[in-house]
Design a protein around this motif. Structure first.
Motif, PDB file in Angstrom:
ATOM      1  N   LEU A 133       0.830  -1.214   0.000  1.00 51.12           N
ATOM      2  CA  LEU A 133       0.000   0.000   0.000  1.00 51.12           C
ATOM      3  C   LEU A 133       0.862   1.260   0.000  1.00 51.12           C
ATOM      4  CD1 LEU A 133      -2.884  -1.051   2.410  1.00 51.12           C
ATOM      5  CD2 LEU A 133      -3.022  -0.706  -0.072  1.00 51.12           C
ATOM      6  N   MET A 134       2.018   1.176   0.660  1.00 46.51           N
ATOM      7  CA  MET A 134       2.913   2.327   0.664  1.00 46.51           C
ATOM      8  C   MET A 134       3.397   2.606  -0.753  1.00 46.51           C
ATOM      9  SD  MET A 134       5.816   3.033   3.445  1.00 46.51           S
ATOM     10  CE  MET A 134       6.835   1.651   3.017  1.00 46.51           C
ATOM     11  N   GLN A 135       3.741   1.532  -1.471  1.00 47.62           N
ATOM     12  CA  GLN A 135       4.263   1.721  -2.825  1.00 47.62           C
ATOM     13  C   GLN A 135       3.167   2.100  -3.816  1.00 47.62           C
ATOM     14  OE1 GLN A 135       6.374  -1.930  -2.845  1.00 47.62           O
ATOM     15  NE2 GLN A 135       8.187  -0.962  -2.010  1.00 47.62           N
ATOM     16  N   ARG A 136       2.006   1.457  -3.685  1.00 46.40           N
ATOM     17  CA  ARG A 136       0.953   1.693  -4.672  1.00 46.40           C
ATOM     18  C   ARG A 136       0.152   2.950  -4.372  1.00 46.40           C
ATOM     19  NH1 ARG A 136      -1.829  -3.760  -4.051  1.00 46.40           N
ATOM     20  NH2 ARG A 136      -3.680  -2.597  -4.663  1.00 46.40           N
ATOM     21  N   ALA A 137      -0.172   3.172  -3.093  1.00 46.50           N
ATOM     22  CA  ALA A 137      -1.077   4.273  -2.743  1.00 46.50           C
ATOM     23  C   ALA A 137      -0.363   5.419  -2.010  1.00 46.50           C
ATOM     24  CB  ALA A 137      -2.196   3.732  -1.851  1.00 46.50           C
ATOM     25  N   HIS A 138       0.906   5.196  -1.650  1.00 43.70           N
ATOM     26  CA  HIS A 138       1.652   6.181  -0.856  1.00 43.70           C
ATOM     27  C   HIS A 138       0.931   6.512   0.453  1.00 43.70           C
ATOM     28  CE1 HIS A 138       3.721   7.599  -4.814  1.00 43.70           C
ATOM     29  NE2 HIS A 138       4.120   6.401  -4.406  1.00 43.70           N
ATOM     30  N   VAL A 139       0.379   5.459   1.050  1.00 45.99           N
ATOM     31  CA  VAL A 139      -0.255   5.599   2.368  1.00 45.99           C
ATOM     32  C   VAL A 139       0.528   4.721   3.342  1.00 45.99           C
ATOM     33  CG1 VAL A 139      -2.334   5.119   3.732  1.00 45.99           C
ATOM     34  CG2 VAL A 139      -2.547   6.064   1.422  1.00 45.99           C
ATOM     35  N   ALA A 140       0.951   5.316   4.466  1.00 47.76           N
ATOM     36  CA  ALA A 140       1.744   4.573   5.449  1.00 47.76           C
ATOM     37  C   ALA A 140       0.847   4.033   6.561  1.00 47.76           C
ATOM     38  CB  ALA A 140       2.827   5.478   6.042  1.00 47.76           C
ATOM     39  N   LEU A 141       0.785   2.713   6.643  1.00 47.30           N
ATOM     40  CA  LEU A 141       0.072   2.038   7.735  1.00 47.30           C
ATOM     41  C   LEU A 141       1.110   1.174   8.453  1.00 47.30           C
ATOM     42  CD1 LEU A 141      -2.972   0.975   5.567  1.00 47.30           C
ATOM     43  CD2 LEU A 141      -3.028   2.690   7.374  1.00 47.30           C
ATOM     44  N   THR A 142       0.886   0.897   9.726  1.00 51.67           N
ATOM     45  CA  THR A 142       1.906   0.172  10.489  1.00 51.67           C
ATOM     46  C   THR A 142       1.462  -1.271  10.707  1.00 51.67           C
ATOM     47  OG1 THR A 142       2.217   2.269  11.642  1.00 51.67           O
ATOM     48  CG2 THR A 142       3.410   0.369  12.495  1.00 51.67           C
ATOM     49  N   PRO A 143       2.275  -2.242  10.261  1.00 48.73           N
ATOM     50  CA  PRO A 143       1.869  -3.644  10.403  1.00 48.73           C
ATOM     51  C   PRO A 143       1.961  -4.129  11.851  1.00 48.73           C
ATOM     52  CG  PRO A 143       4.058  -3.510   9.419  1.00 48.73           C
ATOM     53  CD  PRO A 143       3.574  -2.088   9.575  1.00 48.73           C
ATOM     54  N   GLY A 144       1.090  -5.114  12.176  1.00 49.08           N
ATOM     55  CA  GLY A 144       1.018  -5.651  13.536  1.00 49.08           C
ATOM     56  C   GLY A 144       2.355  -6.124  14.091  1.00 49.08           C
ATOM     57  N   ARG A 145       3.241  -6.571  13.191  1.00 50.26           N
ATOM     58  CA  ARG A 145       4.546  -7.094  13.633  1.00 50.26           C
ATOM     59  C   ARG A 145       5.331  -6.084  14.456  1.00 50.26           C
ATOM     60  NH1 ARG A 145       8.018  -9.732   8.832  1.00 50.26           N
ATOM     61  NH2 ARG A 145       9.873  -8.584   9.456  1.00 50.26           N
ATOM     62  N   ASP A 146       5.077  -4.800  14.249  1.00 54.64           N
ATOM     63  CA  ASP A 146       5.800  -3.769  15.008  1.00 54.64           C
ATOM     64  C   ASP A 146       5.367  -3.721  16.471  1.00 54.64           C
ATOM     65  OD1 ASP A 146       7.038  -3.173  12.691  1.00 54.64           O
ATOM     66  OD2 ASP A 146       6.399  -1.075  12.598  1.00 54.64           O
ATOM     67  N   PHE A 147       4.281  -4.414  16.813  1.00 55.41           N
ATOM     68  CA  PHE A 147       3.723  -4.226  18.159  1.00 55.41           C
ATOM     69  C   PHE A 147       3.723  -5.476  19.022  1.00 55.41           C
ATOM     70  CE2 PHE A 147       1.589  -1.272  15.263  1.00 55.41           C
ATOM     71  CZ  PHE A 147       2.057  -0.090  15.803  1.00 55.41           C
ATOM     72  N   GLY A 148       3.861  -6.641  18.441  1.00 54.77           N
ATOM     73  CA  GLY A 148       3.811  -7.837  19.279  1.00 54.77           C
ATOM     74  C   GLY A 148       3.660  -9.084  18.452  1.00 54.77           C
ATOM     75  N   ARG A 149       3.315 -10.162  19.118  1.00 55.83           N
ATOM     76  CA  ARG A 149       3.322 -11.460  18.446  1.00 55.83           C
ATOM     77  C   ARG A 149       1.953 -12.109  18.402  1.00 55.83           C
ATOM     78  NH1 ARG A 149       7.737 -13.297  22.279  1.00 55.83           N
ATOM     79  NH2 ARG A 149       9.320 -11.720  21.949  1.00 55.83           N
ATOM     80  N   ALA A 150       0.896 -11.381  18.749  1.00 52.20           N
ATOM     81  CA  ALA A 150      -0.446 -11.957  18.729  1.00 52.20           C
ATOM     82  C   ALA A 150      -1.058 -11.741  17.343  1.00 52.20           C
ATOM     83  CB  ALA A 150      -1.315 -11.329  19.820  1.00 52.20           C
TER      84      ALA A 150
END
Ligand SMILES: Cc1ncc(COP(=O)(O)O)c(C=O)c1O
Length: 249
Positions: free
Chosen positions: A203-220
């Motif tokens: 989405l960052m590459q196609r839409a230039h919108v930055a969203l943060t994936p769950g992996r940055d926050f934990g393992r659930a």
């Protein structure tokens, strides 16, 4: 050594007392949770926090609650300090969020009397004191005009939440628990992609919108979740959602 406990939408992405009791070992010293939380913007129900605190206290442990987003609460069921449970609670707070002093490195702890000296000893080894200029700047936070501005911003964040969450739902990015505080929505992207990490890059590459994936926050189930921050202006959020719609429709 800190041990992470998984949470999910069924518990408002917060700990529950049974999980804490099961995870407790003789080496455990306490529990740390954030309410309202980052990345979900959801708070723990006060009854559940009371139950957790009972488990922890019965084991001689400490309940530590990060309440940095408490000033940005939108629901009276949740928007109260854990200190209501008593003076044995440790409350962590900061000028970074409600008071908008991000980067000034100024915060505070409310501690039970017995922990003040040990925490002072710990703190002395990490820093000398908060900078003078930050402390003077923070005094201005308490002027009535400042508080009026913070309250205006809180109302604005709430309006952004009410705009963003239904829009994400319509895009198939379902937000299973309505954020009751902070400025985050935690959305399920499994209807679009099996892995939020790859999806976020896509989405960052196609839409230039930055969203943060769950992996940055934990393992659930991190691959299932994406965090959207609605700290951006309404215009930018509208543009971001428009671009997402173009890619995902
Ligand atoms: C839950 C939570 N706690 C603590 C912090 C740290 O804030 P600061 O170091 O700016 O006071 C953050 C920052 O985003 C946060 O989300």
């Amino acid at each position: 050594m800190a041990r992470l406990l998984p949470t999910g939408p069924a518990q408002r992405f917060q700990l529950d007392a049974d999980a804490v009791a099961q995870a407790w070992t003789p080496a455990s010293r306490g529990v740390l949770l954030a309410s309202p939380s980052n990345p979900t913007g959801t708070s723990i129900h006060p009854d559940e926090l009371r139950r957790i605190d009972r488990v922890v206290s019965s084991q001689g442990g400490v309940t530590i609650v990060d309440e940095i987003y408490l000033g940005l609460s939108y629901d009276d069921t949740y928007g109260h300090s854990a200190l209501r449970l008593g003076e044995h609670i440790v409350s962590v707070n900061s000028f970074s969020k409600y008071f908008s002093m991000t980067g000034w490195r100024l915060g505070w702890l409310v501690l039970p009397e017995a922990l003040v000296a040990p925490v002072e000893r710990l703190a002395q080894n990490l820093f000398i004191c908060a900078s003078t200029i930050a402390q003077h700047a923070a005094l201005a936070c308490f002027h009535p005009e400042s508080i009026a501005e913070y309250e205006r911003r809180r109302a604005e964040f709430r309006a952004r939440r009410d705009f963003v969450v239904p829009a994400l739902d319509r895009l198939g990015l379902r937000v299973p628990v309505m954020p009751d505080g902070a400025f985050y929505a935690y959305a399920d992207c499994s209807a679009h992609h099996a892995d939020s990490w790859d999806f976020a890059f896509d989405l960052m590459q196609r839409a230039h919108v930055a969203l943060t994936p769950g992996r940055d926050f934990g393992r659930a189930e991190p691959q299932r979740w994406l965090r959207l921050s609605f700290a951006s202006s309404r215009e930018r959020l509208e543009e971001a959602l428009h671009r997402l719609r173009r890619e995902l429709a």
